[in-house]
Design a protein around this motif. Structure first.
Motif, PDB file in Angstrom:
ATOM      1  N   ALA A 492      38.660  43.904  50.105  1.00 47.80           N
ATOM      2  CA  ALA A 492      38.849  43.246  51.404  1.00 47.80           C
ATOM      3  C   ALA A 492      37.602  43.420  52.259  1.00 47.80           C
ATOM      4  CB  ALA A 492      40.072  43.826  52.104  1.00 47.80           C
ATOM      5  N   ASP A 521      43.689  40.878  55.165  1.00 51.73           N
ATOM      6  CA  ASP A 521      42.367  40.859  55.797  1.00 51.73           C
ATOM      7  C   ASP A 521      42.115  39.512  56.449  1.00 51.73           C
ATOM      8  OD1 ASP A 521      41.062  38.976  53.925  1.00 51.73           O
ATOM      9  OD2 ASP A 521      41.331  40.589  52.473  1.00 51.73           O
ATOM     10  N   VAL A 532      42.879  36.501  39.743  1.00 53.40           N
ATOM     11  CA  VAL A 532      42.239  37.752  40.178  1.00 53.40           C
ATOM     12  C   VAL A 532      42.636  38.979  39.353  1.00 53.40           C
ATOM     13  CG1 VAL A 532      41.737  37.099  42.555  1.00 53.40           C
ATOM     14  CG2 VAL A 532      43.948  38.075  41.996  1.00 53.40           C
ATOM     15  N   THR A 538      35.564  37.698  38.150  1.00 53.25           N
ATOM     16  CA  THR A 538      34.896  38.127  39.382  1.00 53.25           C
ATOM     17  C   THR A 538      34.134  36.965  39.988  1.00 53.25           C
ATOM     18  OG1 THR A 538      33.356  39.697  40.346  1.00 53.25           O
ATOM     19  CG2 THR A 538      32.835  38.969  38.132  1.00 53.25           C
ATOM     20  N   THR A 539      34.002  36.973  41.312  1.00 56.99           N
ATOM     21  CA  THR A 539      33.184  35.949  41.957  1.00 56.99           C
ATOM     22  C   THR A 539      31.935  36.611  42.526  1.00 56.99           C
ATOM     23  OG1 THR A 539      34.455  36.287  43.965  1.00 56.99           O
ATOM     24  CG2 THR A 539      35.109  34.435  42.583  1.00 56.99           C
ATOM     25  N   GLY A 545      29.892  42.996  40.978  1.00 57.17           N
ATOM     26  CA  GLY A 545      31.300  42.967  40.554  1.00 57.17           C
ATOM     27  C   GLY A 545      31.415  43.062  39.061  1.00 57.17           C
ATOM     28  N   LEU A 548      36.883  44.122  36.880  1.00 59.52           N
ATOM     29  CA  LEU A 548      37.867  44.999  36.226  1.00 59.52           C
ATOM     30  C   LEU A 548      38.774  45.705  37.237  1.00 59.52           C
ATOM     31  CD1 LEU A 548      35.709  46.597  33.424  1.00 59.52           C
ATOM     32  CD2 LEU A 548      37.631  45.058  33.152  1.00 59.52           C
ATOM     33  N   LEU A 550      40.757  44.888  39.858  1.00 60.11           N
ATOM     34  CA  LEU A 550      42.143  44.485  40.084  1.00 60.11           C
ATOM     35  C   LEU A 550      42.972  44.513  38.808  1.00 60.11           C
ATOM     36  CD1 LEU A 550      41.859  41.648  42.732  1.00 60.11           C
ATOM     37  CD2 LEU A 550      42.789  43.932  43.007  1.00 60.11           C
ATOM     38  N   SER A 551      42.335  44.266  37.657  1.00 57.59           N
ATOM     39  CA  SER A 551      43.132  44.327  36.419  1.00 57.59           C
ATOM     40  C   SER A 551      43.555  45.770  36.145  1.00 57.59           C
ATOM     41  CB  SER A 551      42.389  43.720  35.232  1.00 57.59           C
ATOM     42  OG  SER A 551      41.173  44.356  35.067  1.00 57.59           O
ATOM     43  N   ALA A 574      43.288  36.916  53.104  1.00 59.20           N
ATOM     44  CA  ALA A 574      44.079  37.205  51.901  1.00 59.20           C
ATOM     45  C   ALA A 574      45.025  38.372  52.169  1.00 59.20           C
ATOM     46  CB  ALA A 574      43.145  37.563  50.756  1.00 59.20           C
ATOM     47  N   PHE A 576      47.260  41.281  49.945  1.00 61.90           N
ATOM     48  CA  PHE A 576      47.680  41.915  48.698  1.00 61.90           C
ATOM     49  C   PHE A 576      48.923  42.728  49.028  1.00 61.90           C
ATOM     50  CE2 PHE A 576      44.638  41.247  45.328  1.00 61.90           C
ATOM     51  CZ  PHE A 576      43.625  40.583  46.024  1.00 61.90           C
TER      52      PHE A 576
HETATM   53  P1  ADP Z   1      35.332  42.836  41.335  1.00 62.96           P
HETATM   54  O1  ADP Z   1      35.621  43.443  42.669  1.00 62.96           O
HETATM   55  O2  ADP Z   1      34.464  43.679  40.464  1.00 62.96           O
HETATM   56  O3  ADP Z   1      34.850  41.425  41.419  1.00 62.96           O
HETATM   57  P2  ADP Z   1      38.179  42.818  41.086  1.00 62.96           P
HETATM   58  O4  ADP Z   1      39.061  42.700  39.903  1.00 62.96           O
HETATM   59  O5  ADP Z   1      38.411  43.987  41.980  1.00 62.96           O
HETATM   60  O6  ADP Z   1      36.709  42.800  40.540  1.00 62.96           O
HETATM   61  O7  ADP Z   1      38.300  41.504  41.955  1.00 62.96           O
HETATM   62  C1  ADP Z   1      38.263  40.257  41.303  1.00 62.96           C
HETATM   63  C2  ADP Z   1      37.975  39.134  42.290  1.00 62.96           C
HETATM   64  O8  ADP Z   1      39.089  38.956  43.169  1.00 62.96           O
HETATM   65  C3  ADP Z   1      36.814  39.366  43.216  1.00 62.96           C
HETATM   66  O9  ADP Z   1      35.583  39.055  42.596  1.00 62.96           O
HETATM   67  C4  ADP Z   1      37.134  38.415  44.367  1.00 62.96           C
HETATM   68  O10 ADP Z   1      36.701  37.110  44.062  1.00 62.96           O
HETATM   69  C5  ADP Z   1      38.642  38.368  44.384  1.00 62.96           C
HETATM   70  N1  ADP Z   1      39.190  39.152  45.518  1.00 62.96           N
HETATM   71  C6  ADP Z   1      39.766  40.371  45.454  1.00 62.96           C
HETATM   72  N2  ADP Z   1      40.171  40.754  46.678  1.00 62.96           N
HETATM   73  C7  ADP Z   1      39.860  39.770  47.543  1.00 62.96           C
HETATM   74  C8  ADP Z   1      40.026  39.567  48.948  1.00 62.96           C
HETATM   75  N3  ADP Z   1      40.609  40.481  49.731  1.00 62.96           N
HETATM   76  N4  ADP Z   1      39.592  38.398  49.467  1.00 62.96           N
HETATM   77  C9  ADP Z   1      38.999  37.463  48.695  1.00 62.96           C
HETATM   78  N5  ADP Z   1      38.809  37.587  47.368  1.00 62.96           N
HETATM   79  C10 ADP Z   1      39.235  38.723  46.785  1.00 62.96           C
END
Ligand code: ADP
Length: 613
Positions: A492, A521, A532, A538-539, A545, A548, A550-551, A574, A576
């Motif tokens: 976030a 957030d 996600v 990842t973006t 990034g 991994l 969130l998975s 967003a 969660f």
């Molecule tokens: P990483 O942080 O390494 O990219 P994550 O698995 O933690 O890997 O997150 C995957 C993707 O989820 C992020 O690259 C992002 O695009 C998206 N994401 C996660 N949390 C948020 C958020 N709070 N707001 C926007 N996008 C999010």
């Protein structure tokens, strides 16, 4: 050992078909009776062969089913030609003309059998691409048709010459049968176990057919052959043998399926086989196409046939080149597409590997940080304990004035805060086996926020925490949950940083029998919420990034019997949402001081003042 039912069937078939045919053929004199008997029997034996071979076409293996179906198709084609023969002899009461129109079908019947061999049914490997299977079969069939048109047909339609027609037909027929025999023989020698027995029987049947067919063709050319003669005994035997080979294979393969067979896996050996498969088929296709100009060149420059025959052969070659090369190009195009797909898949794997590497490096860094913190904590804790003790002494000292005692209270508060931070750092970085004990989610969430807040100084990002005063406990591992919350907060923060700042609202609440934690957030929102939780999604740029986080969070929450979901709010940003099943313990609201400072991970176990709910 008692013979099985299939053994009786095999024996009965040999006695009924071959025994009776041999008896009638040797006893009856040539005439309409023998002809009718011979023709009918020769229409029935391919049917029997078909039934025996098709017994095996209902398995769960496409490769094997196709093998048996192609073998049966060969027998069916032969039967079609034989029906035409029977039509002349029984219906029209005419001797079969020589050259016979059905010769082409008799010749063509071996092609599906040769194609069947290319499937290598004895191998445990993934199904070949259906498209390639059809293409290879079409290519092979076209090539044999071309050879027939090139070698045999000129002596029927260009310069009618029965002797040369027969001679060339026999030659090509032997060559074709030899290809089948060589293939079956090679498989017989190279395989073991059940397939060795099956190939040996098929080889025997094909051998018997080749010899009888050659003998009959020579007999026809010498005008000594008649239907029902002893020439046909071996022919009938060959079809009965094909049928009984099918029955035998059915018995053997059913026994094999009964045993516990592991599903075929893509082992390196299997993958190599698959690659060889493609190479082998491609080489054959190339050889087939290359043979065309070679044959044409031989016909024009080296053969001594009459000009009309040579010209016809040249035209046939030019005509055959069009469909054959089109098929080869189509095959190449499909192979190219397949390779591109594989290339893309391997590129993706390499990228994933790079991300994994970065993750390992980070994990390694975190582990060294943990070790460092563990060493430092011991050193920091001793003076901290002293500071806490002395500040307590000063606070309790009645001889001091109000001001020094207020300052002493501030020193004690700051020292406590430092102690909590050190403990949190330690509990986040240390590698401990997961444990399951009732814990206070409010305390874990505030620890995660505190940790993340350390790196937020000077940024336009604030984190607001709203906790449910009396929250049921959750059974779990405080360290793992700390990691989950920390990761979601970090994501976030990253998202809000992209748009220059924002507010993260963290809320804990009780919802029926669950404890819920919501992180909302005011960032730009999630680009693809349905992806996600996928590993490696990842973006963020490579190096920042890994995809991994969130998975891993998803796995940890699942392990705790909980659920994690995310969505974009209509007003932006967003959310969660994590929910865990509550346990029958109530955590009381923490006092103002502890709520402000956060609670050390060590003190997350329920306190003695907890009441059952
Ligand atoms: P990483 O942080 O390494 O990219 P994550 O698995 O933690 O890997 O997150 C995957 C993707 O989820 C992020 O690259 C992002 O695009 C998206 N994401 C996660 N949390 C948020 C958020 N709070 N707001 C926007 N996008 C999010």
């Amino acid at each position: 050992m008692r013979p099985s039912l299939s053994t009786w069937w095999i024996l009965a078939a040999w006695i009924l078909f071959v025994g009776s045919y041999a008896g009638v053929s040797l006893l009856l004199r040539p005439g309409p009776g023998l002809t009718t008997y011979g023709d009918l029997a020769q229409c029935v034996v391919p049917l029997f062969a078909n039934a025996g071979l098709l017994l095996n076409a209902g398995s769960s293996n496409w490769r094997r089913n196709s093998f048996w179906m192609l073998m049966a198709l060969g027998c069916t084609l032969w039967m079609v030609a034989q029906l035409l023969w029977t039509y002349f002899e029984i219906y029209l009461h005419q001797p079969v003309p020589n050259p016979f129109t059905g010769d082409f079908i008799f010749f063509l019947h071996t092609v599906p059998m040769i194609a069947a061999l290319a499937l290598e049914p004895h191998k445990r490997q993934p199904e070949p691409g259906l498209r390639f299977g059809y293409l290879d079969f079409s290519l092979l069939s076209l090539w044999w048709v071309y050879l027939y048109l090139f070698v045999v047909i000129p002596w029927r339609y260009v310069l009618a010459n029965v002797a040369l027609y027969g001679q060339n037909y026999n030659l090509l027929n032997i060559a074709e049968n030899m290809v089948l025999l060589t293939g079956l023989g090679a498989y017989w020698l190279r395989t073991s176990g059940r397939w060795r027995v099956i190939y040996a029987n098929l080889f025997g049947a094909a051998c018997c057919y080749t010899t009888s067919s050659l003998a009959i063709n020579v007999g026809i050319d010498r005008r000594v052959y008649y239907t029902g003669s002893s020439y046909d005994i071996a022919l009938v035997a060959s079809f009965v043998w094909f049928g009984t080979a099918g029955i035998l294979a059915y018995r053997l393969c059913r026994a094999e399926e009964g045993e516990s067979v592991k599903p075929s896996e893509e082992t390196p050996a299997v993958a190599e086989n698959r690659q060889n498969d493609g190479v082998w088929a491609a080489r054959l296709a190339m050889a087939a196409v290359l043979s065309l100009p070679l044959l044409a060149a031989w016909s024009v420059f080296a053969s001594e046939e009459p000009t009309a025959v040579r010209q016809f052969r040249l035209q046939v070659t030019l005509g055959a080149m069009v469909p054959l090369t089109s098929l080869v190009f189509l095959r190449l195009h499909l192979v190219d597409r397949d390779r591109l797909r594989l290339l893309r898949a391997s590129q993706e794997s390499i990228e994933n590997l790079q991300r994994l590497q970065t993750q390992f490096v980070q994990a390694e860094k975190l582990a060294s940080l943990g070790q460092l913190a563990a060493g430092a904590a011991h050193e920091i804790n001793n003076p901290l304990t002293a500071i806490l003790g002395y500040s307590d002494l000063l606070i309790d000292d009645g001889s001091l004035g109000e001001k020094p005692r207020t300052i002493a209270t501030k020193i004690r508060d700051q020292a406590r805060r430092t102690k909590t931070l050190v403990t949190n750092l330690l509990s986040f970085a240390r590698q401990v086996p997961p444990e399951r004990k009732p814990l206070d989610v409010n305390a874990v969430v505030s620890s995660a926020i505190q940790l993340r807040q350390l790196a937020l100084r000077g940024r336009k990002i604030t984190i607001e925490l709203r906790t449910e005063p009396v929250l049921p406990g959750v059974r779990g591992d405080s360290n793992q949950l700390l990691q989950v919350f920390f990761n979601i907060i970090s994501n976030a923060v990253d998202a809000m940083e992209e748009i220059g700042g924002g507010v993260l609202n963290v809320r804990t609440l009780r919802e029926r029998a669950n404890v819920v934690i919501e992180f909302s957030d005011t960032g730009p929102g999630i680009k693809e919420p349905h992806l996600v939780f996928d590993p490696f999604y990842t973006t963020k740029p490579v190096g920042k990034g890994t995809g991994l986080g969130l998975s891993i969070c998803y796995g940890l929450v699942q392990e705790h019997g909980g659920q994690i979901t995310c969505f974009n709010r209509p007003e932006g940003g967003a959310t969660f949402r994590i929910q865990f099943p509550a346990v029958l313990l109530l955590f009381p609201p923490r006092d103002a001081a502890s709520a402000k400072e956060g609670i050390a991970a060590d003190s997350m176990a329920p306190s003695s003042s907890m009441e059952p709910s």
